[in-house]
Scaffold this motif. Structure first.
Motif, PDB file in Angstrom:
ATOM      1  N   ASP A 276       0.781  -1.141   0.252  1.00 53.24           N
ATOM      2  CA  ASP A 276       0.393   0.032  -0.119  1.00 53.24           C
ATOM      3  C   ASP A 276       0.772   1.336  -0.192  1.00 53.24           C
ATOM      4  OD1 ASP A 276      -1.837  -2.124   0.513  1.00 53.24           O
ATOM      5  OD2 ASP A 276      -2.185  -1.282   2.228  1.00 53.24           O
ATOM      6  N   ASN A 277       0.299   2.073  -0.990  1.00 51.96           N
ATOM      7  CA  ASN A 277       1.353   3.567  -0.710  1.00 51.96           C
ATOM      8  C   ASN A 277       0.914   4.540   0.994  1.00 51.96           C
ATOM      9  OD1 ASN A 277       2.197   4.188  -3.002  1.00 51.96           O
ATOM     10  ND2 ASN A 277       0.019   4.719  -3.396  1.00 51.96           N
ATOM     11  N   ASP A 278       1.596   4.985   1.423  1.00 46.72           N
ATOM     12  CA  ASP A 278       1.805   5.340   2.646  1.00 46.72           C
ATOM     13  C   ASP A 278       0.352   6.486   2.697  1.00 46.72           C
ATOM     14  OD1 ASP A 278       1.832   7.559   4.276  1.00 46.72           O
ATOM     15  OD2 ASP A 278       3.921   6.761   5.050  1.00 46.72           O
ATOM     16  N   PRO A 279       0.122   5.953   4.099  1.00 49.65           N
ATOM     17  CA  PRO A 279      -2.067   6.840   4.607  1.00 49.65           C
ATOM     18  C   PRO A 279      -1.916   8.002   4.118  1.00 49.65           C
ATOM     19  CG  PRO A 279      -1.202   5.091   5.761  1.00 49.65           C
ATOM     20  CD  PRO A 279       0.107   5.348   4.706  1.00 49.65           C
ATOM     21  N   HIS A 280      -0.597   8.182   5.069  1.00 45.31           N
ATOM     22  CA  HIS A 280      -0.085  10.455   5.280  1.00 45.31           C
ATOM     23  C   HIS A 280      -0.491  10.367   3.641  1.00 45.31           C
ATOM     24  CE1 HIS A 280      -0.518   9.140   9.575  1.00 45.31           C
ATOM     25  NE2 HIS A 280       0.493   8.907   9.699  1.00 45.31           N
ATOM     26  N   ARG A 430      12.147  14.079   3.919  1.00 42.75           N
ATOM     27  CA  ARG A 430      11.977  12.878   4.683  1.00 42.75           C
ATOM     28  C   ARG A 430      12.133  11.457   2.758  1.00 42.75           C
ATOM     29  NH1 ARG A 430       9.048  10.472   9.445  1.00 42.75           N
ATOM     30  NH2 ARG A 430      10.579   8.302   9.726  1.00 42.75           N
ATOM     31  N   PHE A 431      12.943  10.566   2.766  1.00 40.30           N
ATOM     32  CA  PHE A 431      12.361   9.624   1.788  1.00 40.30           C
ATOM     33  C   PHE A 431      12.244   8.004   2.760  1.00 40.30           C
ATOM     34  CE2 PHE A 431      13.829   6.483  -1.418  1.00 40.30           C
ATOM     35  CZ  PHE A 431      12.718   6.840  -1.988  1.00 40.30           C
ATOM     36  N   LYS A 432      10.953   7.619   2.141  1.00 39.43           N
ATOM     37  CA  LYS A 432      10.629   6.568   3.278  1.00 39.43           C
ATOM     38  C   LYS A 432      10.585   5.577   1.685  1.00 39.43           C
ATOM     39  CE  LYS A 432       7.956   6.207   5.998  1.00 39.43           C
ATOM     40  NZ  LYS A 432       6.134   6.917   7.421  1.00 39.43           N
ATOM     41  N   GLY A 433      11.145   4.083   1.731  1.00 40.40           N
ATOM     42  CA  GLY A 433      10.854   2.861   0.431  1.00 40.40           C
ATOM     43  C   GLY A 433       9.197   2.715   0.674  1.00 40.40           C
ATOM     44  N   VAL A 434       8.717   2.548  -0.061  1.00 38.70           N
ATOM     45  CA  VAL A 434       7.424   2.694   0.164  1.00 38.70           C
ATOM     46  C   VAL A 434       6.969   0.754   0.758  1.00 38.70           C
ATOM     47  CG1 VAL A 434       6.842   2.111  -2.300  1.00 38.70           C
ATOM     48  CG2 VAL A 434       5.052   2.701  -1.033  1.00 38.70           C
ATOM     49  N   CYS A 435       7.683   0.252   0.059  1.00 39.50           N
ATOM     50  CA  CYS A 435       7.080  -1.196   0.661  1.00 39.50           C
ATOM     51  C   CYS A 435       8.090  -1.705   2.032  1.00 39.50           C
ATOM     52  CB  CYS A 435       7.805  -2.163  -0.947  1.00 39.50           C
ATOM     53  SG  CYS A 435       6.667  -3.977  -0.426  1.00 39.50           S
ATOM     54  N   ASN A 437       8.883   0.431   4.502  1.00 44.81           N
ATOM     55  CA  ASN A 437       8.020   0.574   5.154  1.00 44.81           C
ATOM     56  C   ASN A 437       6.250  -0.142   5.353  1.00 44.81           C
ATOM     57  OD1 ASN A 437       9.345   3.585   7.133  1.00 44.81           O
ATOM     58  ND2 ASN A 437       9.784   3.561   4.372  1.00 44.81           N
ATOM     59  N   PHE A 438       6.177  -0.031   4.517  1.00 42.99           N
ATOM     60  CA  PHE A 438       4.813  -0.911   5.114  1.00 42.99           C
ATOM     61  C   PHE A 438       4.433  -2.119   5.629  1.00 42.99           C
ATOM     62  CE2 PHE A 438       1.959  -4.435   3.066  1.00 42.99           C
ATOM     63  CZ  PHE A 438       0.717  -4.311   3.314  1.00 42.99           C
ATOM     64  N   LEU A 439       6.237  -3.175   4.916  1.00 43.02           N
ATOM     65  CA  LEU A 439       6.229  -4.108   6.185  1.00 43.02           C
ATOM     66  C   LEU A 439       6.626  -3.744   7.099  1.00 43.02           C
ATOM     67  CD1 LEU A 439       8.769  -6.205   3.265  1.00 43.02           C
ATOM     68  CD2 LEU A 439       5.981  -6.987   3.779  1.00 43.02           C
ATOM     69  N   LYS A 440       6.775  -2.730   7.252  1.00 46.74           N
ATOM     70  CA  LYS A 440       7.766  -2.777   8.759  1.00 46.74           C
ATOM     71  C   LYS A 440       6.050  -2.556   9.623  1.00 46.74           C
ATOM     72  CE  LYS A 440       9.510   1.019  11.777  1.00 46.74           C
ATOM     73  NZ  LYS A 440      10.075   1.944  12.125  1.00 46.74           N
ATOM     74  N   GLN A 441       5.199  -1.748   8.899  1.00 46.90           N
ATOM     75  CA  GLN A 441       3.906  -1.087   9.194  1.00 46.90           C
ATOM     76  C   GLN A 441       2.728  -2.780  10.185  1.00 46.90           C
ATOM     77  OE1 GLN A 441       3.684   1.143  11.125  1.00 46.90           O
ATOM     78  NE2 GLN A 441       5.877   2.170  10.779  1.00 46.90           N
TER      79      GLN A 441
END
Length: 606
Positions: A276-280, A430-435, A437-441
């Motif tokens: 999923d893309n970051d909800p924020h 801030r650059f966040k990898g989409v996948c 960070n998704f897995l982290k959450q």
């Protein structure tokens, strides 16, 4: 649970016939075949299709897994193919390349006219091997090359390589097929300005923003993307642990359950995870576009085809379908420049997108790791519509991870080890990898049976919501076979018709016979046109039994759509009102306490 994400081990099989030539429109027919592992080659192929229409050609995009030997020898074909791994074809191109190199008869492609664009990375020894192989063997088998081989280098600027090759392609095709009539009608190959004018005025897809009720009346569109024609499967996260100690850098150990997924793997395989893309980011983008996430949209072309499944909500489109975190293409930045009101911002965007000095795009976008939201933040005068965004952005693609478990040691789960990309850039962005960070959450599933097999369970599912409940019934059946005592287990299952989509009927009947299931209640919503019956109706009809079991410690499992789950919860509130003379507030509080206590569990999706 990965509620909207999908995962798959890629082993693709030929599916359906290839393309046939047509002269019905008096346009030259061109078939664009793609071999894609991460989606870039497919996006390039779709770009050719979109521009082909504006250039007066009848272009069809075809997945290479669906190639048809019988039509290749009389076609005008463009191959857009990536090289993957150690010089290998992508999964969907393997069989075609095998046929081309080892099985095709001499002169089997005589009559075909072709061009090839290869995607690779010059850091690897076997740079663009597949594109070169297809190009040389098509010629060997008698085909006529329309245009020289194009090579895109992902280590440098593959988008620029493709744009330059594509511009030559249209000039070459116009000259080769002598389409002077089309050249007079469509000037897109003549000047940069005319390309911009067409892009400004013409949308390939028609967008309708409608109410949910109206959306439900629309037919499901036919998506043109391979992600929708080769669906992945939902997977359950059973472990999500941090591996690093005393460091700001996060490395996650993820375990994905394969039970009932139909997937198997071999040691050394990869797993593709679609995040999923970051909800924020999704929320901020919707606000910037001035649209509501809950609005329903229908995006289709004249052939009722869509870039992603429609109808859907804006939230679904921005969260699951379009890539809002990837690097914007030059063509998209050109479009932003046209939408900029401030003249300074317009000039700056034109400079970034310009082809005269490729280093500007490379430094600002690629090295700067900017995405569409970064551009909209930094260029506030840009007035971009939802329609523009959905047409311009590519599909969100799966990310591939090496499986870090052995298939003989962990046959029931695939393990992934991933470093979470979360970097603070020099200017403070801030650059966040989409996948990652998704897995982290992602959360470890709580959708599990109680440890004591004697505890009664109430399982409620509609359609494919039966999937995890089937796994539970299999588990309970095994417990019973080894002599464990079972509690009173209830299954409430709903679908449209007992004759059409009553899935796993034989297994359910067996569970009833061997007492794995003590009580079975079925709800067929389309069997009687005069009276539609849903699972929530069966819950309410059996209030006394269900409340008695809950008071004896039963666990409740609900799986299916969010709308169904909402109605089931409302039905349980009614059960307590009917049998225990509770007020609505008292009954709602009791159901809430069951959820909070881990005895009312849901696995739902929108």
């Amino acid at each position: 649970m990965l509620p909207h994400s999908l995962a798959q081990f890629f082993h693709l099989r030929p599916a359906g016939p290839g393309a046939l030539l047509t002269a019905a429109t008096e346009q030259v027919r061109i078939d664009v075949y793609f071999g894609s592992q991460t989606g870039t080659a497919e996006e390039f192929a779709l770009t050719i299709q979109k521009e082909g229409k504006m250039n007066g050609f009848d272009v069809k995009v075809i997945d290479l897994q669906s190639y048809d030997v019988d039509t290749l020898d009389s076609s005008n074909s463009i191959f857009v193919t990536a090289t993957y791994g150690e010089g290998d074809p992508t999964d969907n191109a393997k069989e075609f390349v095998e046929w081309l190199v080892h099985k095709a008869d001499p002169d089997s492609l005589k009559g075909m006219q072709f061009a090839v664009f290869g995607l690779g990375n010059s850091q690897y020894e076997n740079y663009n091997t597949v594109g070169k192989t297809i190009d040389s063997h098509c010629e060997r088998l008698g085909a006529t090359r329309i245009m020289e081989l194009g090579l895109g280098d992902d280590d440098k600027d593959i988008q620029q390589d493709f744009e330059e090759w594509k511009e030559k392609l249209w000039r070459t095709l116009h000259a080769h097929f002598d389409v002077d009539r089309v050249k007079e009608k469509c000037k897109t190959v003549e000047t940069e300005i005319s390309r911009k004018d067409i892009r400004e005025k013409e949308h390939k897809y028609k967008l309708e923003v409608v109410s949910e009720r109206t959306a439900m009346e629309f037919p499901q569109s036919s998506s043109v993307h391979s992600l929708d024609t080769n669906p992945m499967v939902n997977m359950t996260v059973t472990c999500n642990d941090e591996l690093n100690k005393c460091t700001d850098r996060s490395c996650r150990h993820i375990e994905l359950a394969l039970n009932n997924s139909g997937l198997v793997y071999e040691t050394g395989d990869h797993v593709a995870i679609l995040p999923d893309n970051d909800p924020h980011d999704v929320e901020e983008l919707a606000q910037r576009l001035g649209v509501s996430l809950s609005s329903w949209i229908y995006l289709v072309d004249d052939d009722s085809s869509s870039p992603f499944p429609c109808p859907c909500t804006v939230q679904k489109a921005l969260c699951n379908y379009v890539d809002i975190n990837g690097m914007p293409k030059r063509s998209f930045i050109e479009h932003l420049a046209m939408k900029a009101i401030d003249s300074n911002e317009k000039r700056r965007l034109e400079t970034i997108a310009g082809r005269d000095d490729a280093s500007v795009y490379q430094q600002y976008i690629c090295e700067g790791r900017r995405n569409v939201l970064d551009l909209l933040r930094e260029f506030p005068s840009v007035k971009l519509s939802l329609h523009d965004l959905l047409e311009s952005l590519p599909r969100l693609q799966p990310r591939f991870y090496s499986i870090s478990s052995g298939s003989n040691t962990h046959p029931e789960s695939a393990h992934v080890t991933a470093v979470v990309v979360d970097d603070i850039l020099p200017e403070g962005r801030r650059f966040k990898g989409v996948c990652t960070n998704f897995l982290k959450q992602t959360k470890e599933t709580t959708f599990k049976l109680p440890n004591d097999s004697r505890t009664p369970v109430i399982m409620i599912g509609a359609g494919t919501g039966l999937a995890p409940l089937r796994g539970m019934c299999q588990h309970l059946e095994t417990c019973s076979a080894r002599g464990d005592e079972l509690g009173h287990n209830v299954l409430i299952f709903g679908c449209r018709s007992s004759k059409q989509d009553y899935i796993y009927e034989d297994e359910i009947n067996r569970w009833c016979q061997n007492k794995t299931i003590s009580s079975l209640f079925l709800a067929f919503s389309r069997e009687n046109p005069q009276q539609k019956v849903y699972v929530q109706n069966r819950v309410r009809e059996n209030s006394q039994l269900l409340v008695d079991l809950i008071e004896k410690g039963a666990y409740i499992y609900v799986c299916g759509s969010t709308s169904m789950a909402k109605e089931v919860k409302r039905a349980f509130v009614g059960c307590f009102q009917d049998t225990r003379q509770m007020s609505t507030v008292e009954a709602e509080d009791l159901v809430h306490s069951l959820s909070k206590g881990g005895r009312y569990l849901q696995d739902v999706w929108s």
